[in-house]
Write a protein that holds these residues in place. Structure first.
Motif, PDB file in Angstrom:
ATOM      1  N   GLY A  66      51.230  31.537  49.655  1.00 17.60           N
ATOM      2  CA  GLY A  66      49.926  31.636  50.302  1.00 17.60           C
ATOM      3  C   GLY A  66      50.002  31.805  51.803  1.00 17.60           C
ATOM      4  O   GLY A  66      49.097  32.363  52.420  1.00 17.60           O
ATOM      5  N   SER A  67      51.088  31.331  52.391  1.00 14.75           N
ATOM      6  CA  SER A  67      51.248  31.471  53.840  1.00 14.75           C
ATOM      7  C   SER A  67      52.250  32.570  54.194  1.00 14.75           C
ATOM      8  O   SER A  67      52.698  32.655  55.338  1.00 14.75           O
ATOM      9  CB  SER A  67      51.655  30.133  54.463  1.00 14.75           C
ATOM     10  N   HIS A  68      52.594  33.393  53.214  1.00 17.77           N
ATOM     11  CA  HIS A  68      53.441  34.578  53.403  1.00 17.77           C
ATOM     12  C   HIS A  68      54.825  34.255  53.969  1.00 17.77           C
ATOM     13  O   HIS A  68      55.385  35.054  54.724  1.00 17.77           O
ATOM     14  CB  HIS A  68      52.735  35.615  54.276  1.00 17.77           C
ATOM     15  N   LEU A  98      49.497  34.090  41.202  1.00 16.35           N
ATOM     16  CA  LEU A  98      49.467  34.312  42.651  1.00 16.35           C
ATOM     17  C   LEU A  98      48.817  35.643  43.010  1.00 16.35           C
ATOM     18  O   LEU A  98      48.117  35.734  44.023  1.00 16.35           O
ATOM     19  CB  LEU A  98      50.876  34.242  43.236  1.00 16.35           C
ATOM     20  N   TYR A 101      45.125  34.912  43.086  1.00 17.25           N
ATOM     21  CA  TYR A 101      44.624  33.940  44.058  1.00 17.25           C
ATOM     22  C   TYR A 101      45.103  34.201  45.483  1.00 17.25           C
ATOM     23  O   TYR A 101      44.402  33.872  46.437  1.00 17.25           O
ATOM     24  CB  TYR A 101      45.010  32.514  43.650  1.00 17.25           C
ATOM     25  N   ALA A 102      46.294  34.763  45.645  1.00 16.53           N
ATOM     26  CA  ALA A 102      46.833  34.976  46.986  1.00 16.53           C
ATOM     27  C   ALA A 102      46.820  36.448  47.386  1.00 16.53           C
ATOM     28  O   ALA A 102      47.146  36.771  48.515  1.00 16.53           O
ATOM     29  CB  ALA A 102      48.265  34.437  47.061  1.00 16.53           C
ATOM     30  N   THR A 106      50.939  39.838  48.158  1.00 15.15           N
ATOM     31  CA  THR A 106      51.719  38.599  48.110  1.00 15.15           C
ATOM     32  C   THR A 106      52.359  38.430  46.744  1.00 15.15           C
ATOM     33  O   THR A 106      53.553  38.140  46.632  1.00 15.15           O
ATOM     34  CB  THR A 106      50.832  37.387  48.445  1.00 15.15           C
TER      35      THR A 106
END
Length: 129
Positions: A66-68, A98, A101-102, A106
């Motif tokens: 989520g924060s790459h 993912l 959601y991301a 991602t």
């Protein structure tokens, strides 16, 4: 006698735990950053009751995706797979979740890491691999 026996108890526990979590050999380091990593994060936080290593790993993979922070995922995903915390099917399900959601970019990058992890393990499992 273990290789960390000459170190203070907290550092020894931290380095041993780091080896368990990452799946590769650790050596003692220097400086405040290393001290907080080994003595606090691994000797304390990774040894707390209440969550399994698999639980911690799932949370960490989600947070990193989520924060790459894909560079760290290249450490965490292979370590989770090698430790038997997540199998091929579970890793691939994480990718699908993912993606939704991301975001697809991602999820796509995580998929690349997952498939590279699985392929690398298959190569190593082959005779002469």
């Amino acid at each position: 006698m273990g290789k960390f026996d000459d170190l203070p108890e907290t550092r020894r526990r931290g380095l041993e735990r780091m080896e368990q979590v990452y799946g590769f050999e650790m050596t003692d380091g220097t400086g405040d950053f290393f001290a907080y990593t080994a003595d606090h994060l691994f000797a304390d936080i990774w040894n707390r009751p209440g969550l399994t290593d698999r639980d911690r790993r799932l949370l960490l993979i989600g947070l990193l995706a989520g924060s790459h922070q894909h560079d760290v995922l290249t450490i965490q995903i292979p370590a989770a797979y090698a430790a038997g915390e997540l199998d091929e099917q579970q890793l691939r399900e994480i990718v699908i979740l993912l993606c939704h959601y991301a975001g697809w970019p991602t999820g796509s990058r995580v998929n690349q890491i997952v498939e590279e992890t699985i392929a690398q393990a298959a190569r190593q499992a082959r005779p002469g691999g």
